[in-house]
Scaffold this motif. Structure first.
Motif, PDB file in Angstrom:
ATOM      1  N   TYR A 165       0.824  -1.217   0.000  1.00 14.97           N
ATOM      2  CA  TYR A 165       0.000   0.000   0.000  1.00 14.97           C
ATOM      3  C   TYR A 165       0.856   1.263   0.000  1.00 14.97           C
ATOM      4  O   TYR A 165       0.643   2.186  -0.778  1.00 14.97           O
ATOM      5  CB  TYR A 165      -0.914   0.023   1.230  1.00 14.97           C
ATOM      6  CG  TYR A 165      -1.954  -1.064   1.277  1.00 14.97           C
ATOM      7  CD1 TYR A 165      -2.794  -1.303   0.191  1.00 14.97           C
ATOM      8  CD2 TYR A 165      -2.124  -1.832   2.425  1.00 14.97           C
ATOM      9  CE1 TYR A 165      -3.762  -2.295   0.246  1.00 14.97           C
ATOM     10  CE2 TYR A 165      -3.079  -2.829   2.486  1.00 14.97           C
ATOM     11  CZ  TYR A 165      -3.899  -3.059   1.397  1.00 14.97           C
ATOM     12  OH  TYR A 165      -4.864  -4.041   1.454  1.00 14.97           O
ATOM     13  N   THR A 166       1.834   1.323   0.910  1.00 14.64           N
ATOM     14  CA  THR A 166       2.620   2.547   1.046  1.00 14.64           C
ATOM     15  C   THR A 166       3.498   2.790  -0.180  1.00 14.64           C
ATOM     16  O   THR A 166       3.666   3.928  -0.616  1.00 14.64           O
ATOM     17  CB  THR A 166       3.484   2.513   2.314  1.00 14.64           C
ATOM     18  OG1 THR A 166       4.354   1.377   2.272  1.00 14.64           O
ATOM     19  CG2 THR A 166       2.610   2.425   3.556  1.00 14.64           C
ATOM     20  N   LEU A 167       4.051   1.710  -0.762  1.00 16.67           N
ATOM     21  CA  LEU A 167       4.874   1.871  -1.963  1.00 16.67           C
ATOM     22  C   LEU A 167       4.039   2.329  -3.151  1.00 16.67           C
ATOM     23  O   LEU A 167       4.539   2.998  -4.059  1.00 16.67           O
ATOM     24  CB  LEU A 167       5.591   0.558  -2.301  1.00 16.67           C
ATOM     25  CG  LEU A 167       6.783   0.200  -1.400  1.00 16.67           C
ATOM     26  CD1 LEU A 167       7.227  -1.236  -1.653  1.00 16.67           C
ATOM     27  CD2 LEU A 167       7.938   1.167  -1.637  1.00 16.67           C
ATOM     28  N   ALA A 168       2.753   2.002  -3.141  1.00 17.97           N
ATOM     29  CA  ALA A 168       1.857   2.431  -4.220  1.00 17.97           C
ATOM     30  C   ALA A 168       1.339   3.849  -4.008  1.00 17.97           C
ATOM     31  O   ALA A 168       0.564   4.357  -4.814  1.00 17.97           O
ATOM     32  CB  ALA A 168       0.683   1.459  -4.332  1.00 17.97           C
ATOM     33  N   GLY A 169       1.736   4.481  -2.902  1.00 22.12           N
ATOM     34  CA  GLY A 169       1.324   5.851  -2.646  1.00 22.12           C
ATOM     35  C   GLY A 169      -0.058   5.990  -2.037  1.00 22.12           C
ATOM     36  O   GLY A 169      -0.607   7.098  -1.996  1.00 22.12           O
ATOM     37  N   ARG A 170      -0.634   4.907  -1.537  1.00 22.81           N
ATOM     38  CA  ARG A 170      -1.982   4.970  -0.977  1.00 22.81           C
ATOM     39  C   ARG A 170      -1.971   5.457   0.462  1.00 22.81           C
ATOM     40  O   ARG A 170      -1.034   5.203   1.226  1.00 22.81           O
ATOM     41  CB  ARG A 170      -2.640   3.585  -1.041  1.00 22.81           C
ATOM     42  CG  ARG A 170      -2.921   3.086  -2.442  1.00 22.81           C
ATOM     43  CD  ARG A 170      -3.732   1.800  -2.394  1.00 22.81           C
ATOM     44  NE  ARG A 170      -5.032   2.003  -1.730  1.00 22.81           N
ATOM     45  CZ  ARG A 170      -5.900   1.006  -1.507  1.00 22.81           C
ATOM     46  NH1 ARG A 170      -5.594  -0.226  -1.879  1.00 22.81           N
ATOM     47  NH2 ARG A 170      -7.059   1.265  -0.905  1.00 22.81           N
TER      48      ARG A 170
END
Length: 836
Positions: free
Chosen positions: A29-34
């Motif tokens: 999630y965090t790597l996808a910018g969410r």
């Protein structure tokens, strides 16, 4: 497969065997910018789960094009100590990343809090940190400073640590609005990442973090492996039926401290921390220099030294109140001691999590009960903690004093269109239902609207131009705003310094005024006596031979949480049922087999239960138990056993006192487990009238009237006026007349109430008192429950053992003794013994 910047990937795999469970769930999630809310126990790797993606993105941009002289990401924590801890933990991965980057492209990190020196603040403005570590208060101040906001301030990510610690107070409201203001500076939608070990239900934390925006949840089982024991006194040793004197457990605590490598000891108040630390130094003289105190009134440099000593393991024990209960990473701590049940399941888990602070580490600690009722609560708390039943979060509903402060800060940024400002405010979770009329009323107040308030000078702090845009009225207003940003209101403090001008900490003025000539006191674990007092500075020297006093810092007592109250009632019901079936032997079996209580604690509790049943059954939620106790010929005490917490019981006591007064005088008292009315015996209410006192019809109106009959609103208004920028704590020319703040706040409230009862700050005072202090919604639910429940009324010659804590508190202030704690212990012991 999860991938970072190569240098970060290499550092991670050299440092860790692999990803933890929460990192596996959060990183996609965090790597996808969410936007992501990360929920995991302390020591599970959740903080690194947030920072790995942020650092990787910064490193990739630094390598590709170089980072601008701008704040690209922000980390926000509720504690200054937590920010310093994160800065230490980022040293290694940053060093690994920067080693692979040219010097001109390296990633900069800086800490900005109220403790940051002015010279460092200037350096940060000139050479912007790419990652800024800060607190909600400092962030709010930065957002209104032209030097920061006009250029070099475009965050793409904000990490909020310990979301739960901010959610239930006005700091969270201010933070939520600050995040929306950050969004205005962001080049693209800003990623928001929240971290917590105890935020429940998740939807509340998500609302604070993201408003109505989409937010992913990454979570693992919060019931992290831990060992939480109950350190009951040995069989035959005394455990009183009431009171919270930390001296009485000093010896067993000293034994536990000596057996561990490094202990973090939590008390309920700063005063208790000072007293217990002094006792430990006396009992463990070989560790005198290795036992320290940490709380908000200890000087900043001393706090930093203590934190460093915990980090490197050079200290044997640190005694604190709440200042270290959040996610500070002290790997040397192998034991946490909780002195007295900390009144909430989540709070206990947060404190316990300060030990075993590493991935797959085991949090280890002990509850040290201070009284028999406290021991009972410890049993209930441990069971709830082991089952992961956490306290529910509750966000304050659109506090208008915070809104006034934030709108004034926004006005300094430059002209704002009211419609755009309203849209920004409504995007913040706590203000999502804010009526436009309330928003406009706050703007009108800031513009100087409303009636004249004489010497308080409510001149316009903002002005509207011909296009209807609002901006700050003057530079003077802006300077005053910067000095008064934040929502934490302090009582007037005297700085305490030793020879050589070394600061020790702060105490309240009223405490110093109460000292007798030559009388010493304890601060930061040091025994000192005042040598000279000048304005807001006290010069002290080491105290030798004097009787020492402990400062009492003003502050609200921790209230029993609804969840822990429910857990304690569950325990009480099981013990009452067991007693009815087989007396003490059945209770022993129940405690051992179903509540997993050790033999020593069982023997203490059985004696307590046996004495209670000589007076009346164990009080539970239904039937509702009432004790009637004659005190002399003309006074009758009515004691109601309601395990509702201080806020609920305060409301019940106030409304009941109003309803049964019958033209006479009724004195009300309350604690977490009961409330008490002192009435004229000649006008004592019968059972029907007592029941009618709980009638939910008209309850809210009666609570409001009862609240207005007290001085509560006036006393509370000083803090609200300070937050709402009506009564500044400080001015650009130095300290304000803080000594008069208590009375001027009350006078100002009465003036506003008379001339402008709908003023937004007056309405905020009422909202805060009803919702936050009195928990009016839950109090009404409890009143309706009691009204519909059967009663059991007992006429007793003295309070039952379960009633002694409130009775003791009711009598403490009337005890005229050199040592009121000892006098109270003696009184309670004598009454308790009469039930043998």
């Amino acid at each position: 497969m999860i991938k970072f910047h190569p240098s970060l990937q290499r550092w991670f795999h050299e440092r860790f065997p692999g990803f933890s469970d929460i990192q596996k769930k959060a990183l996609p999630y965090t790597l996808a910018g969410r936007n992501t809310l990360i929920l995991a126990p302390t020591g599970s790797g959740k903080t690194l789960a947030a920072f790995l993606s942020l650092l990787s993105n910064l490193a990739k941009q630094a390598e590709a094009t170089g980072l601008p002289n701008s704040v690209c990401a922000i980390y926000i924590s509720p504690l200054k100590a937590l920010g310093r801890d994160i800065q230490r933990n980022l040293d290694e991965p940053l060093a690994a990343l920067n080693a692979a980057l040219p010097e001109a492209r390296q990633i900069r990190v800086a800490l900005r809090t109220g403790d940051t020196d002015f010279s460092d603040r200037g350096k940060q403005q000139r050479k912007r940190p790419h990652l800024l570590l800060t607190t909600p208060e400092s962030l709010s101040a930065i957002l209104s400073q032209a030097g920061w906001r006009k250029e070099g301030f475009a965050p793409r990510c904000a990490i909020v640590d310990e979301v739960h610690a901010l959610a239930e107070n006005k700091r969270g409201s201010m933070l939520s609005l600050a995040l929306e203001r950050l969004e205005q500076h962001a080049v693209e939608p800003m990623q928001r990442i929240g971290l917590s070990a105890t935020a429940w239900p998740p939807e509340v934390a998500m609302s604070l973090l993201c408003g109505n925006r989409d937010c992913a949840i990454a979570s693992v089982d919060l019931r992290r492996a831990h060992r939480l024991e109950i350190a009951a006194p040995a069989s035959g040793e005394w455990l009183p039926a009431a009171g919270y004197n930390p001296y009485r457990v000093a010896q067993p605590v000293a034994d536990l401290v000596e057996a561990a490598q490094c202990s973090l000891v939590f008390t309920s108040t700063r005063s208790a921390a000072e007293r217990l630390a002094l006792a430990l130094k006396i009992l463990l003289p070989q560790w005198d220099e290795k036992i320290a105190v940490h709380h908000g009134s200890v000087d900043r440099e001393t706090r930093h030294e203590v934190e460093s000593g915990l980090a490197d393991g050079s200290l044997k024990a640190v005694v604190c109140s709440t200042s270290l209960e959040l996610g500070v990473d002290f790997k040397a701590v192998d034991q946490v001691l909780l002195i007295g049940a900390p009144r909430g399941v989540s709070r206990a888990m947060q404190r316990l999590g300060r030990s075993g602070h590493r991935v797959n580490g085991v949090a280890t600690g002990a509850l040290v009960p201070l009284s028999l009722p406290d021991l009972l609560q410890c049993v209930a708390l441990r069971e709830a903690a082991q089952s992961g039943r956490l306290d529910a979060l509750k966000i304050p509903s659109a506090p208008l004093d915070v809104l006034a402060q934030v709108l004034l800060g926004m006005s300094i940024e430059g002209p704002w269109d009211p419609d755009e400002a309203f849209a920004l405010v409504r995007a913040a979770g706590p203000y999502s239902d804010l009526p436009r009329s309330d928003f406009d009323a706050v703007l009108e107040y800031l513009a100087g609207g409303g009636k004249v308030l004489g010497p308080y000078g409510t001149y316009g702090k903002i002005v509207f131009d011909s296009d209807g845009l609002f901006a700050v009225a003057s530079r003077k207003v802006a300077r005053t705003y910067y000095l008064n940003t934040g929502v934490i209101s302090d009582d007037y403090q005297i700085k305490v310094v030793s020879r050589g001008n070394r600061r020790i900490g702060e105490v309240e003025e009223n405490f110093l005024a109460s000292l007798l000539p030559g009388e010493g006191f304890v601060l930061a674990g040091k025994a000192v006596a005042v040598k000279q007092l000048h304005q807001n500075l006290a010069l002290v020297e080491p105290a030798t031979g004097q009787r020492l006093r402990t400062p009492r810092w003003m502050g609200g007592k921790m209230s029993l949480s609804a969840q822990l109250g429910a857990e304690e009632l569950r325990l009480r019901r099981s013990l009452r049922c067991a007693w009815e079936q087989g007396g003490g032997d059945a209770c022993r079996v129940e405690l051992r087999d179903h509540w997993r209580v050790g033999d020593t604690a069982i023997e203490h509790l059985i004696g307590f239960i046996e004495r209670q049943n000589r007076a009346a059954p164990i009080p539970i939620d239904s039937p509702v138990q009432v004790e009637r106790i004659r005190e002399g010929r003309r006074t009758l005490l009515l004691l109601f056993h309601v395990v509702g917490g201080r806020a609920v019981n305060r409301s019940l006591a106030w409304v009941m006192a109003r309803r049964v007064a019958d033209g006479g005088s009724v004195v009300a008292n309350f604690d977490d487990h009961s409330f008490l009315l002192s009435v004229d015996a000649r006008k004592a209410p019968d059972e029907a009238r007592i029941r009618e006192g709980f009638n939910p019809q008209g309850w809210s109106d009666d609570l409001r009237r009862a609240l207005e009959d007290t001085e509560t609103l006036g006393r509370k208004f000083r803090a609200i006026a300070e937050v709402g920028q009506l009564l500044p704590r400080r001015t650009p020319h130095g300290e304000t007349s803080a000594r008069s703040s208590s009375w001027s706040g009350s006078l100002l409230y009465k003036t506003l109430l008379l001339h402008e009862p709908e003023h937004p700050l007056v309405r905020e005072a009422v909202r805060e008192a009803l919702e936050d202090q009195c928990d009016a919604t839950r109090a009404l639910e409890q009143a309706a429950r009691v009204y519909a429940s059967p009663f059991e009324i007992y006429d007793l010659k003295r309070p039952s053992p379960f009633a002694l804590p409130l009775f003791a508190a009711f009598n403490r202030e009337t005890l005229m003794a050199q040592d009121p704690d000892k006098a109270l212990d003696d009184l309670v012991a004598e009454m308790y013994a009469e039930w043998e």
